[in-house]
Write an enzyme that holds these catalytic residues in place. Structure first.
Site, mmCIF file in Angstrom:
data_model
loop_
_atom_site.group_PDB
_atom_site.id
_atom_site.type_symbol
_atom_site.label_atom_id
_atom_site.label_comp_id
_atom_site.label_asym_id
_atom_site.label_seq_id
_atom_site.Cartn_x
_atom_site.Cartn_y
_atom_site.Cartn_z
ATOM 1 N N HIS A 153 3.265 -3.994 3.682
ATOM 2 C CA HIS A 153 2.373 -3.584 4.762
ATOM 3 C C HIS A 153 3.104 -2.708 5.779
ATOM 4 O O HIS A 153 2.517 -1.811 6.382
ATOM 5 C CB HIS A 153 1.796 -4.825 5.441
ATOM 6 N N ASP A 159 1.263 -3.176 -0.352
ATOM 7 C CA ASP A 159 0.670 -3.894 0.787
ATOM 8 C C ASP A 159 -0.109 -5.101 0.276
ATOM 9 O O ASP A 159 -1.063 -4.962 -0.489
ATOM 10 C CB ASP A 159 -0.247 -2.947 1.560
ATOM 11 N N SER A 199 -3.036 -0.850 10.552
ATOM 12 C CA SER A 199 -3.387 -2.264 10.497
ATOM 13 C C SER A 199 -4.592 -2.535 11.404
ATOM 14 O O SER A 199 -5.655 -1.976 11.199
ATOM 15 C CB SER A 199 -2.164 -3.116 10.860
#
Length: 333
Positions: free
Chosen positions: A304, A275, A131
């Site tokens: 995610h 995601d 991320s």
């Protein structure tokens, strides 16, 4: 004894630290977690920059399931604004409303000084990031191509997309619309704002198939499983990290394809099949632009969070295989 039990947590003082926004962070500090020993050649350090809302200990689970702490010295470095490293909650840093904005280039420069001064390390065999950690890995590879042998970018992109930007703006608006917001901070905890924030966050972080598996109402699930994670943070820190995410662009507004073409590190780009933040097509575009990059897609209903599967062995196994394969490849640099 587990690798996590052997972890060493510390803070490193950087001194007065100039930020790219023009402000100077007085007596800036980075908090980091070291798991595993540095070898005599100082050649086995893997850097793991933190993700949004994570403190270094939140990512300690990687040691073992994904990264081998018997072979590697794993250093998990907290980015500015996360509440452990220098952040608005510490009093010396403000928000964008006062002219403060941390860019990932600032985080990377601070991490580089940490590695030099604490570990004597100039060259990294791998930077692993999920991320916002992936965003920092990309920034490292662009800013210091000679210092990075490999990057593994999990569920993150080299530039914040317009759609992803809407997500971040909605979270910021949820907090600043709270009645306790005064234009530069809060007069009291923004309880309603945080509840709205948690609902928005959860709806994007997990996938539609995941929510169909729940045996409880989604609002109860968010209240129990998501809201406490954000309530532990000072809301000003949540906003500061959002602003870093919003500003993320390794090309600084320039030609992204040309910028990515200059990356010399062996690169693994890892997408999650469901995601919603960073869809497969966005990650595929990054991989296509980086010489020799490999795109991997993890099939998972975690959304995610497939890139941060602290309690899901199947996704952990996929990530470990990708990392091991990458580490077996000779570096370009």
């Amino acid at each position: 004894m587990s690798a996590t039990a052997l972890a060493h947590r510390a803070q490193h003082c950087l001194g007065d630290w100039p930020l790219s926004c023009g402000r100077t962070l007085p007596e800036a500090q980075l908090t980091y977690l070291q798991i595993g020993a540095l070898n005599a050649e100082r050649s086995n350090l893997i850097l793991v920059p933190t993700s949004y809302g994570a403190r270094p200990e939140d990512l300690a689970w990687l040691a073992g399931p994904v990264l081998d702490p018997e072979r590697w010295c794993i250093v998990i470095a907290g980015m500015f604004g996360n509440g452990a490293s220098s952040s608005p909650s510490h009093g010396a840093m403000g928000l964008a409303e006062q002219g403060w904005l941390v860019h990932h280039r600032d985080n990377v420069a601070a991490q580089r000084q940490l590695l030099r001064e604490v570990f004597g390390v100039e060259r990294l065999p791998l930077i692993y990031g999920w991320s916002m950690g992936a965003q920092q890995a990309y920034q490292w590879a662009v800013d210091h191509p000679e210092a990075v042998e490999r990057i593994c970018c999990v569920c993150g992109t080299s530039r914040t997309s317009p759609h992803n930007r809407l997500f971040c703006l909605s979270l910021r608006q949820a907090l600043t619309a709270d009645r306790h917001w005064h234009g530069g901070g809060f007069t009291a905890p923004p309880e309603q704002g945080l509840r709205t924030y948690a609902l928005i966050y959860a709806s994007w972080a997990a996938s539609q198939p995941f929510f169909r598996t729940l045996a409880e109402p989604v609002e109860d699930h968010v209240e129990r499983q998501w809201l406490p994670h954000y309530q532990r943070h000072d809301p000003r820190d949540l906003i500061a990290m959002l602003d870093t995410w919003l500003a993320h662009d390794v090309a600084g507004g320039g030609d992204l394809a040309r910028c990515l073409a200059g990356i010399r590190a062996r690169t693994a780009v890892v997408a999650g099949s469901h995601d919603l933040y960073f869809p497969v097509d966005d990650l595929a575009a990054d991989a296509d632009a980086i010489p020799g990059a490999a795109l991997h897609v993890i099939r998972s209903e975690l959304g995610h969070r497939a890139g941060n599967p602290h309690s899901s062995p199947a996704e952990q196994q996929s990530l470990r295989h990708i990392v091991n394969t990458l580490l077996q490849q000779a570096p370009h640099v």
